[in-house]
Write a protein that holds these residues in place. Structure first.
Motif, PDB file in Angstrom:
ATOM      1  N   GLY A  90       0.841  -1.188   0.000  1.00  0.00           N
ATOM      2  CA  GLY A  90       0.000   0.000   0.000  1.00  0.00           C
ATOM      3  C   GLY A  90       0.873   1.234   0.000  1.00  0.00           C
ATOM      4  O   GLY A  90       2.106   1.148  -0.126  1.00  0.00           O
ATOM      5  N   PRO A  91       0.284   2.400   0.160  1.00  0.00           N
ATOM      6  CA  PRO A  91       1.059   3.643   0.102  1.00  0.00           C
ATOM      7  C   PRO A  91       2.167   3.749   1.138  1.00  0.00           C
ATOM      8  O   PRO A  91       3.176   4.418   0.897  1.00  0.00           O
ATOM      9  CB  PRO A  91      -0.001   4.730   0.327  1.00  0.00           C
ATOM     10  CG  PRO A  91      -1.284   4.101  -0.073  1.00  0.00           C
ATOM     11  CD  PRO A  91      -1.163   2.657   0.275  1.00  0.00           C
ATOM     12  N   SER A  92       2.016   3.086   2.286  1.00  0.00           N
ATOM     13  CA  SER A  92       3.051   3.171   3.322  1.00  0.00           C
ATOM     14  C   SER A  92       4.173   2.157   3.107  1.00  0.00           C
ATOM     15  O   SER A  92       5.167   2.167   3.840  1.00  0.00           O
ATOM     16  CB  SER A  92       2.430   2.958   4.706  1.00  0.00           C
ATOM     17  OG  SER A  92       1.778   1.703   4.785  1.00  0.00           O
ATOM     18  N   SER A  93       4.033   1.270   2.105  1.00  0.00           N
ATOM     19  CA  SER A  93       5.062   0.274   1.822  1.00  0.00           C
ATOM     20  C   SER A  93       6.241   0.916   1.102  1.00  0.00           C
ATOM     21  O   SER A  93       6.090   1.887   0.364  1.00  0.00           O
ATOM     22  CB  SER A  93       4.489  -0.843   0.937  1.00  0.00           C
ATOM     23  OG  SER A  93       3.352  -1.426   1.515  1.00  0.00           O
ATOM     24  N   ASP A  94       7.416   0.326   1.280  1.00  0.00           N
ATOM     25  CA  ASP A  94       8.607   0.834   0.606  1.00  0.00           C
ATOM     26  C   ASP A  94       8.597   0.429  -0.867  1.00  0.00           C
ATOM     27  O   ASP A  94       8.258  -0.701  -1.216  1.00  0.00           O
ATOM     28  CB  ASP A  94       9.872   0.282   1.268  1.00  0.00           C
ATOM     29  CG  ASP A  94      10.157   0.948   2.600  1.00  0.00           C
ATOM     30  OD1 ASP A  94       9.576   2.015   2.854  1.00  0.00           O
ATOM     31  OD2 ASP A  94      10.948   0.406   3.386  1.00  0.00           O
ATOM     32  N   LEU A  95       8.988   1.374  -1.706  1.00  0.00           N
ATOM     33  CA  LEU A  95       9.110   1.120  -3.139  1.00  0.00           C
ATOM     34  C   LEU A  95      10.572   1.088  -3.550  1.00  0.00           C
ATOM     35  O   LEU A  95      11.054   0.126  -4.136  1.00  0.00           O
ATOM     36  CB  LEU A  95       8.353   2.189  -3.940  1.00  0.00           C
ATOM     37  CG  LEU A  95       8.579   2.198  -5.446  1.00  0.00           C
ATOM     38  CD1 LEU A  95       8.103   0.899  -6.080  1.00  0.00           C
ATOM     39  CD2 LEU A  95       7.872   3.403  -6.086  1.00  0.00           C
ATOM     40  N   ASP A  96      11.301   2.132  -3.238  1.00  0.00           N
ATOM     41  CA  ASP A  96      12.695   2.272  -3.671  1.00  0.00           C
ATOM     42  C   ASP A  96      13.534   2.860  -2.548  1.00  0.00           C
ATOM     43  O   ASP A  96      14.350   3.739  -2.757  1.00  0.00           O
ATOM     44  CB  ASP A  96      12.769   3.156  -4.917  1.00  0.00           C
ATOM     45  CG  ASP A  96      11.981   4.466  -4.749  1.00  0.00           C
ATOM     46  OD1 ASP A  96      11.569   4.763  -3.605  1.00  0.00           O
ATOM     47  OD2 ASP A  96      11.777   5.166  -5.747  1.00  0.00           O
ATOM     48  N   GLY A  97      13.294   2.350  -1.358  1.00  0.00           N
ATOM     49  CA  GLY A  97      13.975   2.880  -0.190  1.00  0.00           C
ATOM     50  C   GLY A  97      13.169   3.925   0.540  1.00  0.00           C
ATOM     51  O   GLY A  97      13.587   4.404   1.592  1.00  0.00           O
ATOM     52  N   ARG A  98      12.041   4.290  -0.012  1.00  0.00           N
ATOM     53  CA  ARG A  98      11.118   5.204   0.662  1.00  0.00           C
ATOM     54  C   ARG A  98       9.697   4.773   0.329  1.00  0.00           C
ATOM     55  O   ARG A  98       9.462   4.061  -0.660  1.00  0.00           O
ATOM     56  CB  ARG A  98      11.368   6.668   0.260  1.00  0.00           C
ATOM     57  CG  ARG A  98      11.209   6.970  -1.219  1.00  0.00           C
ATOM     58  CD  ARG A  98      11.745   8.363  -1.556  1.00  0.00           C
ATOM     59  NE  ARG A  98      11.583   8.695  -2.962  1.00  0.00           N
ATOM     60  CZ  ARG A  98      10.575   9.405  -3.459  1.00  0.00           C
ATOM     61  NH1 ARG A  98       9.635   9.866  -2.645  1.00  0.00           N
ATOM     62  NH2 ARG A  98      10.502   9.670  -4.746  1.00  0.00           N
TER      63      ARG A  98
END
Length: 308
Positions: A114-122
Motif C-alpha cells: 500500500g502507500p506506506s510500503s517501501d518502493l525504492d527505499g522510501r
C-alpha cells in the motif's frame, strides 16, 4: 497523552504477529492502467486445509479492517480480532471444520502493499497508483493459488469486504461455491460517494498531509484522518440508535456551554483517536476511492493513472 503517530501502518521491522506473507510472482496489471511491479499480501489463517482443499473460506475485511480477524491484542496487532466471536472452534466459522483465510487488502496498511510500503527505499506515498476492487480480487486470487485453493467453499465479507466478495462471485465464479455478503452493495450510491467526499477533503486539507508524502515528516495528517473517521462513523449508526444511546447527555461532568462535549461527541472522538493509531491516511484515501469507483460487472471504459 502520547502524540499521534505519523502513520498507524504496520511497517517492516514491526512485530509480525500472526501474519504470513505471499508475494506475487510478477507485476500486477491494474484496471486503471499501469501495473504494480510487485506486491505482497499479508494474511492470517485458522483451522486446517483438508486434503482436497474444499473447506477453505475467504473472509474479506471492511475499509479499516485487517487480517487479524480473530485472536487477542498482541505485539504486531493493535486490536483484538474484529470477528473473534465468529471465528474459532464451534463458532459460526468453525475452525474444526473449515480453513479460514483473511488477507489484508491490497492498498491497505497492515502488511499488504500500500502507500506506506517501501518502493525504492522510501514509501510509495503519493506515487501509489489507483487500485480497484477488481485489482484487489486479482491479488487475492494469487493468494488462493499460493495456498493451493482452486475453489473457495465460501467468500464472506461486510461493507468494502462485501464488495470484494461480490466481485469474486462475478469475475471468478468457477472459484466460489457460495457468497455471504453483509451490509454491502454492488456499487456505491450517489449518497455514499457524497458522504465519502468530505472525508477525503478532510485528509487532503490537513496541513501535515504534504500531498501524501508525510512519512518522513515529524507529524502526519492525524487530524484530517480523525475528522474523516468521525464523519464515517455517523453513517455507520442510525439516528434512533444514537438517540437511544446518547440522547443529548453531556459527557460526564463536561458542560458544552463551557467548552465541554456532548456524550455523542466523546464517542466520535474515541473512535477517531483509535483509528489514527492503527491506520494510514493514504490507505484511507486509496480504499475509499476503490469503493467509490467500483461497479460489479463488466469493467467500465476509460483509463486512469497515479493518484495525485
Amino acid at each position: 497523552m502520547t502524540a499521534d503517530p505519523v502513520t498507524g501502518a504496520w511497517r517492516i521491522g514491526d512485530p509480525p504477529g500472526r501474519r504470513q506473507f505471499v508475494t506475487g510472482p510478477g507485476a500486477l496489471a491494474l484496471e486503471a492502467g499501469g501495473a504494480l511491479p510487485s506486491f505482497t499480501l499479508a494474511y492470517e489463517t485458522w483451522g486446517t486445509l483438508n486434503s482436497d482443499a474444499s473447506n477453505a473460506i475467504l473472509v474479506e475485511h471492511a475499509l479499516t479492517g485487517d487480517s487479524h480477524a480473530a485472536g487477542p491484542l498482541e505485539p504486531g496487532h493493535p486490536n483484538a480480532g474484529w470477528w473473534d466471536a465468529l471465528i474459532g472452534p464451534g463458532k459460526a466459522f468453525d475452525t474444526d471444520e473449515y480453513f479460514v483465510v483473511v488477507p489484508n487488502v491490497l492498498g491497505g496498511c497492515q502488511g499488504s502493499t500500500g502507500p506506506s510500503s517501501d518502493l525504492d527505499g522510501r514509501p510509495w506515498g503519493s506515487r501509489f497508483p489507483v487500485v480497484t476492487v477488481r485489482d484487489q480480487v486479482a491479488s487475492e486470487a494469487v493468494l488462493a493459488d499460493h495456498l493451493g485453493i482452486e475453489r473457495w467453499a465460501a467468500v464472506a465479507g461486510g461493507s468494502m469486504g462485501g464488495m470484494r466478495a461480490l466481485e469474486w462471485a462475478v469475475s471468478l465464479p468457477e472459484r466460489v461455491a457460495s457468497v455471504l455478503v453483509l451490509a454491502s452493495t454492488a456499487r456505491a450510491s450517489a449518497e455514499q460517494i457524497a458522504w465519502a467526499a468530505p472525508q477525503l477533503h478532510a485528509i487532503r486539507s490537513d496541513p501535515h498531509f504534504h500531498g501524501g508524502d508525510y512519512y518522513s515528516a515529524p507529524s502526519g495528517p492525524a487530524a484530517g484522518l480523525g475528522i474523516a473517521r468521525r464523519i464515517a462513523h455517523v453513517t455507520y449508526r442510525s439516528e434512533p440508535e444514537l438517540a437511544q444511546r446518547f440522547d443529548r447527555a453531556y459527557q460526564g461532568d463536561e458542560d458544552p456551554l463551557r467548552g465541554g462535549r456532548f456524550a455523542v461527541e466523546s464517542y466520535l472522538d474515541h473512535h477517531a483517536a483509535k483509528l489514527v493509531r492503527r491506520f494510514d491516511a493514504n490507505s484511507y484515501l486509496v480504499l475509499t476511492e476503490s469503493m467509490n469507483t467500483h461497479d460489479v460487472g463488466p469493467p467500465p471504459r476509460g483509463g486512469g493513472g497515479p493518484r495525485g
